[in-house]
Scaffold this active site. Sequence first.
Site, mmCIF file in Angstrom:
data_model
loop_
_atom_site.group_PDB
_atom_site.id
_atom_site.type_symbol
_atom_site.label_atom_id
_atom_site.label_comp_id
_atom_site.label_asym_id
_atom_site.label_seq_id
_atom_site.Cartn_x
_atom_site.Cartn_y
_atom_site.Cartn_z
ATOM 1 N N GLU A 174 81.969 -40.051 -62.397
ATOM 2 C CA GLU A 174 81.467 -41.340 -62.870
ATOM 3 C C GLU A 174 80.473 -41.145 -64.009
ATOM 4 O O GLU A 174 79.344 -40.674 -63.795
ATOM 5 C CB GLU A 174 80.790 -42.111 -61.734
ATOM 6 C CG GLU A 174 80.274 -43.469 -62.193
ATOM 7 C CD GLU A 174 79.609 -44.274 -61.095
ATOM 8 O OE1 GLU A 174 78.862 -45.218 -61.416
ATOM 9 O OE2 GLU A 174 79.842 -43.962 -59.910
ATOM 10 N N LYS A 216 81.491 -40.873 -38.959
ATOM 11 C CA LYS A 216 82.238 -41.191 -40.179
ATOM 12 C C LYS A 216 82.665 -42.653 -40.248
ATOM 13 O O LYS A 216 83.728 -42.988 -40.777
ATOM 14 C CB LYS A 216 83.450 -40.258 -40.324
ATOM 15 C CG LYS A 216 83.033 -38.795 -40.410
ATOM 16 C CD LYS A 216 84.188 -37.834 -40.449
ATOM 17 C CE LYS A 216 83.657 -36.399 -40.511
ATOM 18 N NZ LYS A 216 84.725 -35.393 -40.464
ATOM 19 N N ASP A 235 80.297 -32.457 -45.708
ATOM 20 C CA ASP A 235 81.527 -33.154 -45.318
ATOM 21 C C ASP A 235 81.589 -34.493 -46.049
ATOM 22 O O ASP A 235 80.798 -35.393 -45.784
ATOM 23 C CB ASP A 235 81.530 -33.382 -43.803
ATOM 24 C CG ASP A 235 82.863 -33.900 -43.275
ATOM 25 O OD1 ASP A 235 83.579 -34.575 -44.040
ATOM 26 O OD2 ASP A 235 83.179 -33.633 -42.104
ATOM 27 N N HIS A 266 76.750 -48.128 -69.274
ATOM 28 C CA HIS A 266 78.114 -47.727 -68.934
ATOM 29 C C HIS A 266 79.028 -47.770 -70.161
ATOM 30 O O HIS A 266 79.964 -46.974 -70.261
ATOM 31 C CB HIS A 266 78.657 -48.619 -67.808
ATOM 32 C CG HIS A 266 78.214 -48.166 -66.456
ATOM 33 N ND1 HIS A 266 78.915 -47.229 -65.722
ATOM 34 C CD2 HIS A 266 77.128 -48.472 -65.711
ATOM 35 C CE1 HIS A 266 78.280 -47.002 -64.583
ATOM 36 N NE2 HIS A 266 77.196 -47.769 -64.560
#
Length: 401
Positions: free
Chosen positions: A100, A230, A305, A395
């Site tokens: 990004e 998760k 993870d 951006h």
Amino acid sequence: MNSKEIISKLYDGSMKLYQVDKYASSAKEATDIRREFVEFKIGKELPNIANYSIDMERASARNIENSIGVIQVPMGVAGPIKVNGEHCKRDVLIPLATSEGALVASINRGFSTITASGGCNARVISDCMTRAPAIKAESASKALEIKRYIENNFDNLKEIAESTTSHGKLIKINPILIVGNYIYPRFVYSTGDSMGMNMVTIATEKILEEIAKNTEGTHIALSGNVCVDKKVAGINIVEGRGKTIVADVLIPKDIVQSKLKTTAEAIVEVNTVKNLIGSAAAASSAFNAHYANMIGAIFLATGQDAAHVVEGSLGITTAENIDGDLYFSVNLPDVPIATVGGGTSLETQNEGLSICDCVGSGKALEFAEIVASTVLAGELSLIGALAAGHLARAHQQLGRG
């Protein structure tokens, strides 16, 4: 069996991809064979996936199955940031892996603002990993008996759990939920510098064997989702999971203006309207702007993870105008991280951890404070950009080349 024979068997369907490891001379050869087969199936070469420096022998034993190579993510560095933590008291460079555009630059601006203000305060509030199995009883009354057995035999269950690990400790069993004739005990452990998911799973399985010997309960699932692993969950927000961390900073009025090009008043309003009211209106569980951006970039860079990014995205950002100065904080209740084991041992990810000097034992709490400080910087920079009306322009310039 040589590689040509193995490939031939893959082509004619007499061998499966997962069987290649058994016949190949090494994990690297097995990786090359599978990739060649994939290239044949899709009619396209994969030269970049084939280009890697990690030890595939080690990775195939611990981290990946059916390997065909690696994927590369651009890595940048931000900082230094001055961290005034309990475990980390120094200036730190932070590795960030992301695709990004503008993210690293934005975090770096937050670092500059925080460091110019004397640094941020970071603390680890709690440190635990959980596993909550599902146990079935004949009836609700029998379920209550099993709950009472677990409560009354904590010391014995603790001893059994800790016999499976030299690092893990069973801290408590809370809550023990009953739904009909099902029992969900949430076992809470400390796991040292390891994230500890495998550790607590093995320990909990041993506990379940003991419960089965002494009650009429039937073990249905080693994870009954009350853990909660998760996934977004209120219980993890309230009780904490992984590292529960807080970081804050007081930014003088002149630095808010010179670095963020806005005012404390404007930042407080954006935080209230966006992170608090907007999140509540959407029934969101995350009252923040973009914790997941910083969590994800650090996780990828240091071998955490990646699926735990969903947990790390939870938390509340607060902002207060104090006579023109800006008080700004982030609260992260659920950040499962490690400095040993798992993906942290992969060569490139281990190098990422070395950038912030957090490799190995005795570093997990220090790393947690660094993670919280990075989230604070990224959150501050984005809210500042929104308050100043600079987000789209940043951006446009950085995210689109």
